[in-house]
Every structure is written in structure tokens, then in C-alpha cells.
Design a protein around this motif. Structure first.
Motif, PDB file in Angstrom:
ATOM      1  N   ILE A  60      49.133  26.481  34.971  1.00  0.00           N
ATOM      2  CA  ILE A  60      48.172  26.230  36.041  1.00  0.00           C
ATOM      3  C   ILE A  60      48.941  26.081  37.330  1.00  0.00           C
ATOM      4  O   ILE A  60      49.973  25.420  37.372  1.00  0.00           O
ATOM      5  N   PHE A  65      45.372  21.237  44.105  1.00  0.00           N
ATOM      6  CA  PHE A  65      44.680  20.363  43.173  1.00  0.00           C
ATOM      7  C   PHE A  65      44.769  18.933  43.685  1.00  0.00           C
ATOM      8  O   PHE A  65      45.807  18.532  44.215  1.00  0.00           O
ATOM      9  N   LEU A 145      47.932  35.460  39.506  1.00  0.00           N
ATOM     10  CA  LEU A 145      47.146  34.253  39.268  1.00  0.00           C
ATOM     11  C   LEU A 145      47.610  33.074  40.112  1.00  0.00           C
ATOM     12  O   LEU A 145      47.075  31.990  39.977  1.00  0.00           O
ATOM     13  N   LYS A 147      47.643  30.804  43.340  1.00  0.00           N
ATOM     14  CA  LYS A 147      46.478  30.505  44.163  1.00  0.00           C
ATOM     15  C   LYS A 147      46.539  31.185  45.521  1.00  0.00           C
ATOM     16  O   LYS A 147      45.529  31.338  46.182  1.00  0.00           O
ATOM     17  N   LEU A 151      41.877  37.428  45.581  1.00  0.00           N
ATOM     18  CA  LEU A 151      41.168  37.952  44.411  1.00  0.00           C
ATOM     19  C   LEU A 151      41.145  39.469  44.413  1.00  0.00           C
ATOM     20  O   LEU A 151      41.288  40.108  43.386  1.00  0.00           O
TER      21      LEU A 151
ATOM     22  N   VAL B 124      31.114  44.340  38.039  1.00  0.00           N
ATOM     23  CA  VAL B 124      31.343  42.929  38.355  1.00  0.00           C
ATOM     24  C   VAL B 124      32.814  42.646  38.598  1.00  0.00           C
ATOM     25  O   VAL B 124      33.155  41.576  39.062  1.00  0.00           O
ATOM     26  N   PHE B 125      33.676  43.593  38.286  1.00  0.00           N
ATOM     27  CA  PHE B 125      35.108  43.310  38.375  1.00  0.00           C
ATOM     28  C   PHE B 125      35.643  43.714  39.739  1.00  0.00           C
ATOM     29  O   PHE B 125      36.339  44.705  39.880  1.00  0.00           O
ATOM     30  N   THR B 127      38.124  42.847  41.411  1.00  0.00           N
ATOM     31  CA  THR B 127      39.388  42.124  41.390  1.00  0.00           C
ATOM     32  C   THR B 127      40.546  43.045  41.727  1.00  0.00           C
ATOM     33  O   THR B 127      40.383  44.240  41.894  1.00  0.00           O
ATOM     34  N   TYR B 128      41.722  42.448  41.757  1.00  0.00           N
ATOM     35  CA  TYR B 128      42.915  43.160  42.166  1.00  0.00           C
ATOM     36  C   TYR B 128      43.311  44.274  41.217  1.00  0.00           C
ATOM     37  O   TYR B 128      44.060  45.161  41.579  1.00  0.00           O
ATOM     38  N   ALA B 129      42.835  44.213  39.962  1.00  0.00           N
ATOM     39  CA  ALA B 129      43.375  45.117  38.955  1.00  0.00           C
ATOM     40  C   ALA B 129      42.466  46.272  38.614  1.00  0.00           C
ATOM     41  O   ALA B 129      42.840  47.136  37.848  1.00  0.00           O
TER      42      ALA B 129
ATOM     43  N   GLY C  64      41.707  41.149  35.413  1.00  0.00           N
ATOM     44  CA  GLY C  64      41.670  39.925  36.198  1.00  0.00           C
ATOM     45  C   GLY C  64      40.557  38.974  35.835  1.00  0.00           C
ATOM     46  O   GLY C  64      39.939  38.369  36.699  1.00  0.00           O
ATOM     47  N   PHE C  65      40.260  38.824  34.538  1.00  0.00           N
ATOM     48  CA  PHE C  65      39.196  37.916  34.111  1.00  0.00           C
ATOM     49  C   PHE C  65      39.471  36.493  34.553  1.00  0.00           C
ATOM     50  O   PHE C  65      38.578  35.786  34.986  1.00  0.00           O
ATOM     51  N   GLU C  66      40.728  36.063  34.409  1.00  0.00           N
ATOM     52  CA  GLU C  66      41.017  34.659  34.671  1.00  0.00           C
ATOM     53  C   GLU C  66      40.984  34.373  36.167  1.00  0.00           C
ATOM     54  O   GLU C  66      40.579  33.301  36.594  1.00  0.00           O
ATOM     55  N   LYS C  67      41.409  35.343  36.961  1.00  0.00           N
ATOM     56  CA  LYS C  67      41.301  35.182  38.410  1.00  0.00           C
ATOM     57  C   LYS C  67      39.840  35.134  38.817  1.00  0.00           C
ATOM     58  O   LYS C  67      39.450  34.343  39.674  1.00  0.00           O
ATOM     59  N   LEU C  68      39.055  35.981  38.203  1.00  0.00           N
ATOM     60  CA  LEU C  68      37.630  36.016  38.520  1.00  0.00           C
ATOM     61  C   LEU C  68      36.971  34.677  38.193  1.00  0.00           C
ATOM     62  O   LEU C  68      36.051  34.246  38.880  1.00  0.00           O
ATOM     63  N   GLU C  70      38.011  31.805  38.629  1.00  0.00           N
ATOM     64  CA  GLU C  70      38.193  30.781  39.657  1.00  0.00           C
ATOM     65  C   GLU C  70      37.216  30.961  40.798  1.00  0.00           C
ATOM     66  O   GLU C  70      37.148  30.125  41.700  1.00  0.00           O
ATOM     67  N   HIS C  71      36.486  32.070  40.787  1.00  0.00           N
ATOM     68  CA  HIS C  71      35.574  32.328  41.890  1.00  0.00           C
ATOM     69  C   HIS C  71      34.112  32.341  41.466  1.00  0.00           C
ATOM     70  O   HIS C  71      33.244  32.591  42.285  1.00  0.00           O
ATOM     71  N   VAL C  80      30.897  37.504  32.637  1.00  0.00           N
ATOM     72  CA  VAL C  80      32.209  38.112  32.433  1.00  0.00           C
ATOM     73  C   VAL C  80      32.662  37.958  30.985  1.00  0.00           C
ATOM     74  O   VAL C  80      33.309  38.840  30.435  1.00  0.00           O
ATOM     75  N   SER C 371      39.388  21.548  36.174  1.00  0.00           N
ATOM     76  CA  SER C 371      38.376  21.397  37.197  1.00  0.00           C
ATOM     77  C   SER C 371      38.874  20.446  38.264  1.00  0.00           C
ATOM     78  O   SER C 371      39.468  19.419  37.956  1.00  0.00           O
ATOM     79  N   TYR C 378      38.753  25.277  38.475  1.00  0.00           N
ATOM     80  CA  TYR C 378      40.001  25.480  39.200  1.00  0.00           C
ATOM     81  C   TYR C 378      40.846  26.542  38.504  1.00  0.00           C
ATOM     82  O   TYR C 378      41.527  27.317  39.149  1.00  0.00           O
ATOM     83  N   ARG C 379      40.792  26.536  37.196  1.00  0.00           N
ATOM     84  CA  ARG C 379      41.548  27.525  36.433  1.00  0.00           C
ATOM     85  C   ARG C 379      40.809  27.750  35.137  1.00  0.00           C
ATOM     86  O   ARG C 379      40.373  26.801  34.492  1.00  0.00           O
TER      87      ARG C 379
END
Lengths: 168, 198, 421
Positions: A60, A65, A145, A147, A151, B124-125, B127-129, C64-68, C70-71, C80, C371, C378-379
Motif C-alpha cells: 500500500i 493516508f 499503483l 498514488k 489513473l 469502463v476501463f 485506465t492507463y493500461a 488496471g483493476f486495482e487502480k480503478l 481507488e476511484h 469491475v 480505507s 484507499y487501496r
């Protein structure tokens, strides 16, 4: 039990989260990076712990945070199949060159997980046998990833040769 | 279509010449029609299935929806045998060069279906990738909407390709790149009885 | 970016022999190959047909699922998760909201628990059907692919009835479900379990279990021992085929797998966890068949007695979206609705981290949430079973022949979207 074994480390055991009414049962301990391998080996082999499986390894980026002091928290999620309990171990690292020792020698399954964390966060695992990028390609420069990475990226997704009907 | 002969009015053709030119012209049209008709009914898709849409593509090929009714059941995984590229699912940055290479390996004539929201626009994606629509980097003939499209929608997309093939056939190299010039109308008109009533 | 991915990826002489005149060849299997189903790439070093070494390259579907995560907020992200393991999206929905509810500390209503258990088991059947069917397809039996798809279509119909989409369902919400099931749905599920599934499994058994080609191409192929399976982090049917006694439904019970799930002392659903010590592809296939049978049993236990009551946790907790009737006809409902969906309002979770995991068809699917008190996480970390199961693939195929690579791959049920996220 951990504290008894390593009296010189401040583990700060705490539940992953605390709610007003009850504390959560998921337990988390904090280990400094220089002692990580020693502690992990103990957790893996000791009869009272028996964490045979590294269930997950993630990171993380605690950039904004609330009340966070360190930037990158590498999180090891350990699972004991014989005992049926779990433990989360956190190990913090900081810029400019975040480094954490690799646990591939203890759990083989950590291999790709550490590569993923390197790829996504730029945390280097010292002693990893094959630390290459895994999800993005080799020429990619950023660590998405984090911060401070946007995006929508920095234009990587638009950078291709365009094929038209004439050129094909 | 008219059979205006491509001869200048000053040139007086003999009867035999006239007939043979007319005949060969007829044969050309007939051959083109026949070839288009047979192409249209035996499309060989190359399923470039990356994600969820690939499962719907499999469902389209399976027995309930049965793409074989449209003559397109011969899925070939070698691009050199195919003439219809179905790009099903989102295309990541790492995959885009692969997709382009596959497109270039396919032999002419070839058509492309961009199946699903992700392949058409990123979906929906955002994103950067993920490539925001394969049509930025590839010529696409038919877009199939949906996330993922139902098998019926994909079949409609295949039928749209068939209409293109029937009407335009294979375009010569001089005509290429000028766009299709053809708008595909849906075959099914939805009748709304009384749009104002709830 | 100076080098394009094309040159970076294909720059090496992967198509040429390593040593000119030598007998070791390098073969590039993938990223687009029928047996990979989606986009995986293996670089195999071969001597004759024998695999000397295998290097796996993944990331061809990294989105980028995990980046998404966070938004998007806790309810939006479920869309997703559908696309994560697209073979059994319902199971992902449930796993995601299981983690959210662990974070929020919500206890579901009994009706919601029963419905979620039923759809989780339906999703498991759906996943195993596809996996077994594709195992047949990759080994040359096209019929074994067609038959399970019929049953899969029936499950898709069932899902379509309750949520409106064939398989990108997005059915769960924090603390409940998108909407209640239709009154005739339990009867349809029951009919599916009694009339569709037994013949479907029977057909598969007849086609594959004693099919000589199938058995000889899967038995003894891709063996992994019990200890190695644990050390590599395997979970789910793959681990159970290697003799690991681990099933989250039994070990860390949730939903209706736990005793006293309705607060009135009801006992957990009865089922067995099939375990084999074969450790090869054939054992994995048998485990999947047995799990489907157990899933049918679980559904039959629950389909008859779905308790009445609301599907969402009580609206006083202000954690779930109110139903539409309330929103349209009462001012409180409308305020509550906007409180939930406005960007700076919505869920206000405590600051902290939580992990919630479910047993899905591929193994332990967990979400680690951090969170910071805002209405988006948050992640978001997904513990993808495919990713962790797949990393010992080189160990499984080295020494086998090149055609066995395909058999091992189809036995593992690797879903690329879950692998790369």
C-alpha cells in the motif's frame, strides 16, 4: 509469543482495524525490514505458528493516508493450514529507493507476488532471483499503483503505430 | 444495374465484338456476385478473444445460438486462414502489437468486428493500461455494442458484415482507405406503440 | 516511451534456434493461441517434443483493476469485479461485497444470505462446467465442450431473471442485493438442479471420465505434491486435488456455510469437500465434477426454504440504498438515496484495513481493503487465485511433451482477466 522470541523488536501488534464497538479479529504485526527474514523463518517453522502458506503479498502506498509516517507498506498475509489461523505482517519502506528482503527462499509462491509489487510500486526485493516487470512491459518506466501516478496514465495507451487499410 | 458498355460512341464494333464484350461484362458481374455471395455465407472468423466477450463468443458458437446458421462456425486460430477478425474484449497496451500483427498476417480480403464496449471504446476501463478503442489503430468495419454483447447482438454484427460483403465485396486497391460509404441499418425495427404513456 | 512494446517483447530471437545446429528449439506458445483461451504467453525450450524449460509471460490483459478501485466507490466497483473472473461473475460480486461488509461490520439479513449462497453455488457450477468443457475441447473432444454449454445457458437464464444480465451481473450491493428475486425463481432453480444438472454431469461422465484418450492424456500429467501445493500458495480445487484439506466454506465459514446463520440456530448447509491425492490433471477434473454434485446438493437444501424478510440490512443503518418505491414516494427515502450516491457522501467507513475472502470456483478470492474514511477505498487489493495458482506452471510442464502443456493449462482453469487484472 513473537514478542517473547524477539524481545528487541517493537512489533506493535494491533488489529487491522478497530471499530467503535469491537475490535476486529484480524491481527497485524509490524516488522522492520532488516529483521524480516529472521522473523518470517520463525513464523514458518515454529510449531506454535506453522504458517505454511503465504496467502498474499501486497503493498500500500500510504502517501496521503491519515497519520501515516512511512510511505510503502508491504503486507504479508500468512496462513496456517494445519492451525487454521492467519496473521498479517507489515514491513515499511521509504523513498528514494524502497527495499525489502525477498521471502522467495521461504515461500516459493512469493516469486510472482514480489515481481508484481516491484512492477506496480517500485519496491525492490533484495535477493529475489528474477526481479523483472510482470504485468507491464519491460520498457515501461513508471510504477502505476503509486498514488502520484494518474489513473489515465501518461499517454502510454496512445503510443502505437496506426494501421490503415493501405498499409496493411 | 445498367449494362452501359465501356466503348466510345465513335467506335463501330462488329456484332461479334459487341456480343463478346457484353458477354464478358455479364460474366464479370455474375462472377463478382457469385464470389460475394459465397464469401458472405462462409466467413471464417478469427476469434481474438481476450476477456468477457470471448465467453459470449463461445456461447455464440455453442449449440443454443449456433453461429453455424450464418455459415461462420469455422473458427480458425491461424490468422492466415481467416477473413473475419472478431476482436472480443479489452485490448491492453501489451496486447495491441499482437493484435496488429495478427491483422497484418490475415490475407485479403479481410473484415474486422470490434465486439463489445471495451474493444470499441475502452468501456469502463478508462485506465492507463487499456487501449481506448481498437479503431484508433486498426480499421474496423462493424462495432457491436454491449458489455458484453448478447450472442444475438454478435449475430447481428456478423449479418452486418455479410451485408457489407454482399454490397461492396472486395474493394480494389485504389478504392481502399476511402471508408466504407455504407451505413448499416438494423434489420429489426422496434415499434414503440405510445412513447408518451408510461 | 522510446521502445514500443512490440520491439520490447519480440526483440529477442525467440523464433530461432538457440544454438545454430543444436537440437534445442524455442517455441513461442501464445499470446494468441486456441489453448490459452485468452492471452497468455509461454516461451518453451524444446528438445524434440520434450519441454526443457518454460518461461511464462503474463500481463497481456492488464487493465488496471486495482487502480480503478481507488476511484470508484464501494457500490460502483462491483461492476469491475464482474469482469475479473468473467466465467463466474456472481462469485466475484459476492466476494467483493463480503470484503466490504467485513470493513463496515455489517451483518446480512437471513434472506440475503440464502440467496447469496444459492447464487454462489450456481456460479461455482457455471465455472466448473466451462473448465471441464474446455478441458475436453483442448484435448480434441468438441462434443464435451458443447454439452456443458447447454447447462451453462440455463444458469445464464436464471441469472438474467434476477438481475437482467446474462453474466455481467453486478447483482450485489453493500449490505444486500440490487433487488429481490422473482417469486418463481426458487422453483426454477430447483428444476435446474433436479432436471438439468444430473443429466449434464452424467453426459460429461460418459464422455470423459472413462474416455481412453482423455484419461491417458491427463493421468499423471502436471503432478504437484501436497507440500509443494501449499508452498506455492495453491488454493481451491487445484489444492484439493493435491490433497490439501482446505476449503474456506468449512474453515472460515461465511453466509449459510456457518452455523446459526439466521440468528435462530439454523445449522449450516451440509456438504462434503472432495479431496484427492492424485495431484494430476485427471484428479483436478474429478474434483471439479464432485464439487458440482455437492453444489447441487447445497442449492437443493436452500431453495425450498428461503426465509421471508428484506434482502437489505435495515435502512436505519443508512448503509444500503433504499428501494425505489421509497425513493419515489417519500422524502426521507429520496434524501437517503442522495446521501448514498452523492460523490462526497455515501459510505463512511472507519479508517483501517480489512481482508475478506470467499471460496470461489478457482480458489480463495480475497479482497484486501484499506480505507482512509472517504467514500472510495484507499487501496483495493485483489488476491487472485489464478495468479497465484499459475506461477508454478513451469514446474508442472517441464519434462512433459509439448501437447501436455495444453492439457495442464486447461486443467488449471486460468482466467486471464483475473490473472492480470
Amino acid at each position: 509469543m513473537l514478542i517473547a522470541k524477539f524481545p528487541d523488536i517493537d512489533f506493535a501488534p494491533h488489529p487491522l482495524m478497530t471499530r467503535a464497538e469491537k475490535s476486529h479479529e484480524q491481527l497485524c504485526a509490524r516488522v522492520p525490514p532488516e529483521r524480516l527474514l529472521e522473523v518470517m523463518r520463525f513464523l514458518r517453522t515454529d510449531d506454535r505458528c506453522n504458517f505454511e502458506q503465504l496467502c498474499d503479498l501486497t503493498c500500500i502506498d500510504y502517501l496521503n493516508f491519515p497519520k501515516a509516517r512511512d510511505r510503502y507498506g508491504v503486507i504479508y498475509s500468512l496462513l496456517s493450514i494445519t492451525k487454521g489461523h492467519r496473521l498479517w505482517v507489515k514491513c515499511f519502506a521509504n523513498d528514494p529507493s524502497p527495499q525489502v528482503p525477498s521471502v522467495v527462499s521461504i515461500w516459493k509462491g512469493a516469486n510472482w507476488l514480489e515481481r508484481e509489487v516491484w512492477d506496480m510500486f517500485g519496491v525492490r526485493f533484495t535477493g529475489h532471483p528474477d526481479l523483472r516487470r510482470i504485468l507491464t512491459w519491460e520498457a515501461f518506466e513508471a510504477h502505476p499503483l503509486r498514488k502520484d501516478y494518474p489513473l489515465r496514465g501518461r499517454g502510454e495507451r496512445e503510443d502505437f503505430e496506426r494501421i490503415t487499410r493501405e498499409s496493411a | 444495374m445498367g449494362l452501359a458498355l465501356p466503348v466510345s460512341p465513335t467506335y463501330q464494333a462488329s456484332k461479334e465484338e459487341y456480343l463478346s464484350t457484353k458477354l464478358s461484362y455479364l460474366m464479370d458481374i455474375l462472377r463478382e456476385k457469385t464470389v460475394n455471395w459465397s464469401r458472405k455465407n462462409s466467413l471464417w472468423p478469427m476469434p481474438f478473444a481476450t476477456a468477457c466477450c470471448g465467453i459470449e463468443l463461445m456461447a455464440t458458437g455453442a449449440s443454443r445460438y449456433d453461429i453455424a446458421r450464418f455459415g461462420a462456425e469455422v473458427m480458425r486460430f491461424s490468422p492466415r486462414q481467416c477473413d473475419l477478425l472478431i476482436c472480443a474484449g479489452r485490448v491492453a497496451i501489451k496486447t495491441m502489437p499482437v493484435l496488429q500483427r495478427i491483422y497484418m498476417q490475415m490475407s485479403e480480403p479481410k473484415w474486422v468486428i470490434s465486439m463489445g464496449a471495451c474493444a470499441s471504446s475502452g468501456g469502463v476501463f478508462d485506465t492507463y493500461a487499456v487501449v481506448q478503442g481498437v479503431d484508433q489503430f486498426l480499421p474496423v468495419d462493424v462495432y457491436v455494442p454491449g458489455c458484453p454483447p448478447r450472442p444475438e447482438t454478435l449475430l447481428e454484427g456478423v449479418m452486418a458484415i455479410q451485408r457489407i460483403v454482399e454490397k461492396e465485396g472486395v474493394r480494389s486497391s485504389t478504392e481502399r482507405g476511402r471508408g466504407m460509404g455504407l451505413v448499416i441499418q438494423p434489420t429489426i425495427q422496434v415499434q414503440v406503440e405510445n412513447p408518451t404513456a408510461n | 516511451m522510446t521502445t514500443s512494446p512490440l520491439t520490447a517483447e519480440y526483440g529477442g530471437a525467440t523464433y530461432a534456434p538457440v544454438e545454430p545446429g543444436g537440437d534445442v528449439w524455442v517455441l513461442n506458445l501464445g499470446p494468441q493461441h486456441p489453448a490459452t483461451h485468452t492471452t497468455l504467453r509461454h516461451v518453451l525450450e524444446l528438445r524434440g517434443e520434450r519441454v526443457l524449460s518454460c518461461t511464462v509471460h503474463i500481463g497481456y490483459l492488464h487493465s488496471g483493476f486495482e487502480k480503478l478501485g481507488e476511484h470508484l466507490n464501494y457500490n460502483q466497483y462491483v461492476v469491475v469485479t464482474d469482469r475479473m473472473n468473467y466465467v463466474s461473475p456472481m462469485a466475484n460480486n459476492i466476494a467483493w461485497h463480503h470484503a466490504c461488509e467485513t470493513l463496515f461490520g455489517l451483518e446480512l439479513t437471513p434472506r440475503c444470505k440464502v440467496i447469496r449462497t444459492i447464487i454462489a453455488e450456481l456460479a461455482r457450477i457455471q465455472d466448473h462446467l466451462l473448465c471441464v468443457g474446455c478441458a475436453g475441447l483442448d484435448l480434441g473432444g468438441f462434443t464435451a465442450f458443447m454439452y456443458p454449454f447447454n447447462a451453462r445457458e440455463t444458469i445464464n437464464d436464471l441469472f438474467e431473471e434476477i438481475c437482467g444480465a446474462r453474466f455481467t451481473t453486478s447483482y450485489t450491493r453493500v449490505g444486500g442485493l440490487m433487488q429481490d428475486i422473482t417469486p418463481q425463481w426458487p422453483a426454477k432453480v430447483k428444476r435446474f438442479c433436479t432436471e438439468v444438472m444430473p443429466p449434464a454431469i452424467g453426459d460429461l461422465e460418459k464422455l470423459l471420465t472413462r474416455n481412453r484418450i482423455f484419461v491417458e492424456r491427463t493421468k499423471g500429467i502436471g503432478y504437484l505434491s501436497h507440500d509443494d501445493a501449499i508452498n506455492w500458495g495453491w488454493t481451491g480445487p487445484l489444492a484439493r486435488a493435491s490433497g490439501v484439506r482446505r476449503d474456506l466454506r468449512k474453515d472460515e465459514p461465511y453466509l449459510c456455510y456457518a452455523d446459526n446463520w439466521d440468528g435462530k440456530g439454523s445449522s449450516a448447509v451440509q456438504f462434503k469437500v472432495p479431496i484427492s491425492d492424485g495431484g494430476d490433471c485427471y484428479a483436478r477434473y474429478l474434483i471439479r465434477l464432485a464439487e458440482m454434485r455437492e453444489s447441487v446438493k447445497i442449492i437443493l437444501q436452500l431453495a425450498d426454504n428461503i426465509p421471508d424478510g428484506p434482502v437489505d440490512v435495515l435502512p436505519e443503518s443508512k448503509q444500503t440504498l433504499p428501494n425505489k418505491g421509497e425513493v419515489y414516494f417519500s422524502i426521507e427515502g429520496l434524501i437517503h438515496h442522495f446521501e448514498q450516491i452523492m460523490t462526497n457522501r455515501g459510505h463512511q467507513p472507519p479508517i483501517g484495513e480489512a481482508y475478506g475472502a470467499n471460496e470461489t470456483a478457482n480458489g480463495e478470492l480475497g479482497f484486501y481493503l484499506a480505507s482512509d474514511g472517504g467514500n472510495t477505498p484507499y487501496r483495493v487489493r485483489c488476491r487472485p487465485p489464478s495468479f497465484i495458482n499459475y506461477q508454478c506452471f513451469p514446474e508442472l510442464v517441464v519434462g512433459h511433451q509439448i501437447s501436455d502443456v495444453v492439457a495442464v493449462l486447461s486443467g488449471m482453469n486460468i482466467i486471464a482477466a483475473e490473472l492480470d487484472r
